[in-house]
Write a protein that holds these residues in place. Structure first.
Motif, PDB file in Angstrom:
ATOM      1  N   ARG A 296       1.494  10.332  -9.566  1.00 22.24           N
ATOM      2  CA  ARG A 296       1.224   8.894  -9.702  1.00 22.24           C
ATOM      3  C   ARG A 296       2.233   8.033  -8.961  1.00 22.24           C
ATOM      4  O   ARG A 296       1.996   6.845  -8.729  1.00 22.24           O
ATOM      5  CB  ARG A 296       1.229   8.489 -11.181  1.00 22.24           C
ATOM      6  N   LEU A 297       3.382   8.603  -8.612  1.00 21.46           N
ATOM      7  CA  LEU A 297       4.495   7.800  -8.128  1.00 21.46           C
ATOM      8  C   LEU A 297       4.126   6.998  -6.884  1.00 21.46           C
ATOM      9  O   LEU A 297       4.273   5.768  -6.862  1.00 21.46           O
ATOM     10  CB  LEU A 297       5.700   8.702  -7.848  1.00 21.46           C
ATOM     11  N   ALA A 298       3.668   7.651  -5.830  1.00 21.61           N
ATOM     12  CA  ALA A 298       3.439   6.974  -4.555  1.00 21.61           C
ATOM     13  C   ALA A 298       2.320   5.946  -4.640  1.00 21.61           C
ATOM     14  O   ALA A 298       2.267   5.019  -3.829  1.00 21.61           O
ATOM     15  CB  ALA A 298       3.117   7.999  -3.467  1.00 21.61           C
ATOM     16  N   GLU A 299       1.426   6.107  -5.621  1.00 24.56           N
ATOM     17  CA  GLU A 299       0.330   5.143  -5.765  1.00 24.56           C
ATOM     18  C   GLU A 299       0.746   3.906  -6.542  1.00 24.56           C
ATOM     19  O   GLU A 299       0.370   2.788  -6.191  1.00 24.56           O
ATOM     20  CB  GLU A 299      -0.856   5.816  -6.467  1.00 24.56           C
ATOM     21  N   GLN A 300       1.535   4.092  -7.595  1.00 28.67           N
ATOM     22  CA  GLN A 300       1.867   2.988  -8.491  1.00 28.67           C
ATOM     23  C   GLN A 300       3.140   2.253  -8.102  1.00 28.67           C
ATOM     24  O   GLN A 300       3.383   1.138  -8.555  1.00 28.67           O
ATOM     25  CB  GLN A 300       1.998   3.530  -9.924  1.00 28.67           C
ATOM     26  N   VAL A 301       3.937   2.867  -7.224  1.00 30.09           N
ATOM     27  CA  VAL A 301       5.244   2.305  -6.868  1.00 30.09           C
ATOM     28  C   VAL A 301       5.282   1.911  -5.393  1.00 30.09           C
ATOM     29  O   VAL A 301       4.827   2.675  -4.528  1.00 30.09           O
ATOM     30  CB  VAL A 301       6.366   3.316  -7.171  1.00 30.09           C
ATOM     31  N   VAL A 302       5.824   0.741  -5.113  1.00 31.63           N
ATOM     32  CA  VAL A 302       6.125   0.282  -3.755  1.00 31.63           C
ATOM     33  C   VAL A 302       7.643   0.244  -3.616  1.00 31.63           C
ATOM     34  O   VAL A 302       8.337  -0.265  -4.505  1.00 31.63           O
ATOM     35  CB  VAL A 302       5.534  -1.112  -3.495  1.00 31.63           C
ATOM     36  N   VAL A 303       8.170   0.764  -2.536  1.00 35.66           N
ATOM     37  CA  VAL A 303       9.624   0.786  -2.317  1.00 35.66           C
ATOM     38  C   VAL A 303      10.051  -0.519  -1.651  1.00 35.66           C
ATOM     39  O   VAL A 303       9.445  -0.960  -0.664  1.00 35.66           O
ATOM     40  CB  VAL A 303      10.030   1.984  -1.444  1.00 35.66           C
ATOM     41  N   THR A 304      11.108  -1.138  -2.164  1.00 39.82           N
ATOM     42  CA  THR A 304      11.611  -2.401  -1.618  1.00 39.82           C
ATOM     43  C   THR A 304      13.141  -2.423  -1.640  1.00 39.82           C
ATOM     44  O   THR A 304      13.768  -1.632  -2.338  1.00 39.82           O
ATOM     45  CB  THR A 304      11.124  -3.619  -2.441  1.00 39.82           C
ATOM     46  N   PRO A 305      13.746  -3.356  -0.906  1.00 38.34           N
ATOM     47  CA  PRO A 305      15.165  -3.648  -1.131  1.00 38.34           C
ATOM     48  C   PRO A 305      15.355  -4.211  -2.535  1.00 38.34           C
ATOM     49  O   PRO A 305      14.396  -4.664  -3.174  1.00 38.34           O
ATOM     50  CB  PRO A 305      15.488  -4.699  -0.060  1.00 38.34           C
ATOM     51  N   ALA A 306      16.594  -4.209  -3.011  1.00 40.94           N
ATOM     52  CA  ALA A 306      16.870  -4.702  -4.358  1.00 40.94           C
ATOM     53  C   ALA A 306      16.535  -6.179  -4.509  1.00 40.94           C
ATOM     54  O   ALA A 306      16.129  -6.627  -5.580  1.00 40.94           O
ATOM     55  CB  ALA A 306      18.336  -4.456  -4.708  1.00 40.94           C
ATOM     56  N   CYS A 307      16.717  -6.957  -3.444  1.00 44.36           N
ATOM     57  CA  CYS A 307      16.423  -8.381  -3.493  1.00 44.36           C
ATOM     58  C   CYS A 307      16.235  -8.861  -2.059  1.00 44.36           C
ATOM     59  O   CYS A 307      16.094  -8.053  -1.137  1.00 44.36           O
ATOM     60  CB  CYS A 307      17.545  -9.134  -4.204  1.00 44.36           C
ATOM     61  N   GLY A 308      16.232 -10.176  -1.864  1.00 49.28           N
ATOM     62  CA  GLY A 308      16.117 -10.707  -0.520  1.00 49.28           C
ATOM     63  C   GLY A 308      17.300 -10.324   0.343  1.00 49.28           C
ATOM     64  O   GLY A 308      18.392 -10.022  -0.148  1.00 49.28           O
ATOM     65  N   LEU A 309      17.092 -10.352   1.666  1.00 43.96           N
ATOM     66  CA  LEU A 309      18.105  -9.873   2.608  1.00 43.96           C
ATOM     67  C   LEU A 309      18.752 -11.003   3.414  1.00 43.96           C
ATOM     68  O   LEU A 309      19.374 -10.747   4.443  1.00 43.96           O
ATOM     69  CB  LEU A 309      17.466  -8.861   3.561  1.00 43.96           C
TER      70      LEU A 309
END
Length: 334
Positions: A296-309
């Motif tokens: 389920r991981l790759a479908e339910q989770v989007v990878v992002t930076p911790a906050c704005g850059l």
């Protein structure tokens, strides 16, 4: 939990919003190049007033003009120069995105500040934060709802083959709910907003958008259950701030998607961006601790930076986005 579809492809990565610099064309080239599966409309606060989160969102408000006064945004009696600047910047950003991504056919994300972050930042014409007036907060939420509806429609017109995803930024929501927003004197705090009121006004904005919406909150005490019951499809948060995993596990099990802030928004002391393997491992570790199946991981989770850059160097920002992209692809291959 039953199977469901998500408004992003498996293994997707995206940015939270802001980037360093003042060149919107270059920023959009970076986003489209490094985040091809879920690009976002970048924000460049370094351009000055009207490009910051509050001013940018203030430019979207309907029949509620804003202006700068003593370096703070406040409600204005009539539209003026500051409001025109904010709206011009947004129009230029949308036009530039249309020029660069005319044929793009996947999901694209745009960001706005939420009603409580705006209420905690905007001032009334007579002074004091708008948050102190419950009627003004309701009016603000209604104005924002209509403005968000128009903004989403404007983005959809420019990218007719794309599917819009909205991100509502609510960094101030926990302090608003806890009654920790200071008054103008600094000697007191504004009365806490009841969860039922917060839920209803957030839902009003989300429903008005008419597109899948995630709520972003970069705080330690993210109100996950409240966010889940507003109609949001996901929550974006900083993994480094998580202390109690049970509320997150319950929200994910109930069907909330996760935009996992797994890469530092600022360079560590060594100055190097994390590798994609390090970012992917951080997400996997959290998922395994929550006890969910890897499928389920790759479908339910989007990878992002911790906050704005916005506070990073251009080189670091680009490296972090690339690491998030490649981490998402690693997770999709598990």
């Amino acid at each position: 939990m039953t199977d469901q579809s998500w408004p992003w492809p498996a293994g997707a990565a995206t940015g939270i919003g802001s980037l360093p610099g003042t060149d919107i064309a270059e920023a959009q080239r970076i986003v489209l190049g490094e985040l091809p599966d879920l690009p976002h409309l970048p924000e460049l606060p370094a351009r000055g007033p009207g490009a910051d989160l509050v001013g940018r969102t203030g430019g979207l408000l309907v029949e509620l003009p804003v202006e700068l006064y003593a370096a703070r945004w406040r409600i204005a009696p009539r539209p003026g120069r500051d409001l025109r600047r904010a709206r011009d910047l947004m129009e230029r950003d949308l036009d530039q995105l249309a020029e660069q991504a005319e044929e793009y056919a996947g999901p694209v994300k745009t960001q706005v500040a939420g009603p409580f972050t705006m209420a905690a930042a905007l001032e009334l014409p007579i002074g004091g934060r708008l948050l102190r007036d419950p009627g003004a907060v309701r009016d603000l939420a209604g104005s924002l709802a209509e403005g968000v509806r128009e903004h989403v429609a404007a983005l959809a017109r420019r990218l007719p083959r794309a599917a819009v995803l909205l991100q509502v930024d609510e960094p101030s929501l926990p302090t608003v709910l806890a009654g920790r927003v200071p008054t103008e004197s600094g000697f007191g705090t504004h009365r806490a907003v009841e969860p039922e009121v917060a839920r209803a006004l957030l839902r009003q904005v989300i429903e008005a958008a008419g597109v899948p919406t995630v709520v972003h909150c970069c705080a330690r005490d993210v109100p996950l259950e409240l966010i889940r019951t507003t109609g949001a499809v996901g929550v974006a948060l900083d993994l480094s701030l998580l202390r109690d995993l049970d509320p997150l596990g319950e929200a994910i099990d109930a069907g909330l998607g996760l935009l996992a802030g797994a890469a530092p928004a600022l360079p560590p002391p060594a100055g190097r961006a994390p590798t994609s393997a390090q970012v992917a491992d951080r997400v996997r570790e959290l998922w395994d601790r929550l006890g969910f199946p890897r499928r389920r991981l790759a479908e339910q989770v989007v990878v992002t930076p911790a906050c704005g850059l916005a506070g990073a160097t251009p080189a670091y920002a680009r490296a972090v986005l690339a690491a998030c992209r490649d981490a998402g692809r690693r997770l999709a291959e598990d």
